[in-house]
Design an enzyme around this catalytic site. Structure first.
Site, PDB file in Angstrom:
ATOM      1  N   GLY A 103       0.830  -1.193   0.000  1.00 41.87           N
ATOM      2  CA  GLY A 103       0.000   0.000   0.000  1.00 41.87           C
ATOM      3  C   GLY A 103       0.867   1.246   0.000  1.00 41.87           C
ATOM      4  CG  HIS A 131       0.542   7.008   5.342  1.00 41.82           C
ATOM      5  ND1 HIS A 131       1.670   7.455   5.987  1.00 41.82           N
ATOM      6  CD2 HIS A 131       0.718   5.677   5.157  1.00 41.82           C
ATOM      7  CE1 HIS A 131       2.490   6.422   6.188  1.00 41.82           C
ATOM      8  NE2 HIS A 131       1.936   5.335   5.705  1.00 41.82           N
ATOM      9  CG  HIS A 140      -0.655   1.616   7.370  1.00 40.98           C
ATOM     10  ND1 HIS A 140       0.259   1.103   8.265  1.00 40.98           N
ATOM     11  CD2 HIS A 140       0.062   2.396   6.511  1.00 40.98           C
ATOM     12  CE1 HIS A 140       1.479   1.577   7.965  1.00 40.98           C
ATOM     13  NE2 HIS A 140       1.377   2.354   6.909  1.00 40.98           N
ATOM     14  CD  GLU A 141      -1.028   2.658   2.806  1.00 46.23           C
ATOM     15  OE1 GLU A 141      -0.522   3.801   2.759  1.00 46.23           O
ATOM     16  OE2 GLU A 141      -0.365   1.631   3.030  1.00 46.23           O
ATOM     17  CB  CYS A 190       5.118   2.166   7.279  1.00 50.01           C
ATOM     18  SG  CYS A 190       4.739   3.693   6.406  1.00 50.01           S
ATOM     19  CG  LEU A 191       6.564   0.909   1.266  1.00 49.71           C
ATOM     20  CD1 LEU A 191       6.021   1.196  -0.121  1.00 49.71           C
ATOM     21  CD2 LEU A 191       7.632  -0.166   1.220  1.00 49.71           C
ATOM     22  CD  GLN A 224       3.451   5.796   2.603  1.00 49.12           C
ATOM     23  OE1 GLN A 224       2.489   5.285   2.082  1.00 49.12           O
ATOM     24  NE2 GLN A 224       4.420   5.085   3.152  1.00 49.12           N
TER      25      GLN A 224
END
Ligand code: NI
Length: 167
Positions: free
Chosen positions: A46, A137, A133-134, A91-92, A51
């Site tokens: 994701g 962000h 989660h996204e 997480c990236l 991000q």
């Protein structure tokens, strides 16, 4: 298509709130394509526009094994959430850190697709975790903020050290 650089925690730009998308044009489609490429290359399941330092409400997700089920959520909104689950998240923007976070078990999300068509989707398990989660962000929230202050400062120190070593 192009791969986009991913902001790393604790970059202050990760705390910026994304604004809703109002125009569904070629520009948006190219952002979606670039975000998908960036996510697959990472690799991740994701990615939120926040991000990649684009503060518009755009999310791409693909929780499939073969990377053939890209899901796009524009202006997503959780309209129902039921139960709780604990899942280890990564997480990236927080590379190498995996921690358990409490999330709703089942959710219903309303969003637009890349063409501006509104849809609602019921999700549970990993997909539900990923969507929550996204969406965080887009609100300027990174998953480590659910952890204790001590853990957060350890993670911050670790990532800052990594970045110094890479520089
Ligand atoms: Ni993330």
């Amino acid at each position: 298509m192009a791969r986009l650089p991913i902001l790393r925690f604790p970059d202050p730009r990760l705390y910026q709130k994304a604004v809703p998308v109002t125009v569904f044009d070629a520009d948006l489609r190219s952002l979606i394509a670039n975000m998908a490429e960036t996510m697959y290359a990472a690799p991740g399941i994701g990615l939120a526009a926040t991000q990649v330092n684009v503060h518009r409400q755009v999310i791409v997700i693909d929780t499939s094994e073969d990377h053939k089920r890209l899901q796009v959520f524009i202006n997503p909104e959780i309209i129902e959430s039921v139960g709780t689950q604990f899942c280890e998240e990564g997480c990236l923007s927080v590379p190498g850190i995996y921690e358990e976070v409490e999330r709703a078990e089942q959710i219903k999300v309303r969003a637009a697709d890349g063409e501006g068509r509104i849809f609602t989707l019921a999700a549970e398990g990993l997909l539900a975790v990923c969507i929550q989660h996204e969406i965080d962000h887009l609100k300027g929230k990174v998953f480590v903020e659910y952890l204790s202050r001590l853990k957060q400062s350890r993670i911050k120190a670790k990532l800052q050290k990594q970045q110094r070593e890479m520089a």
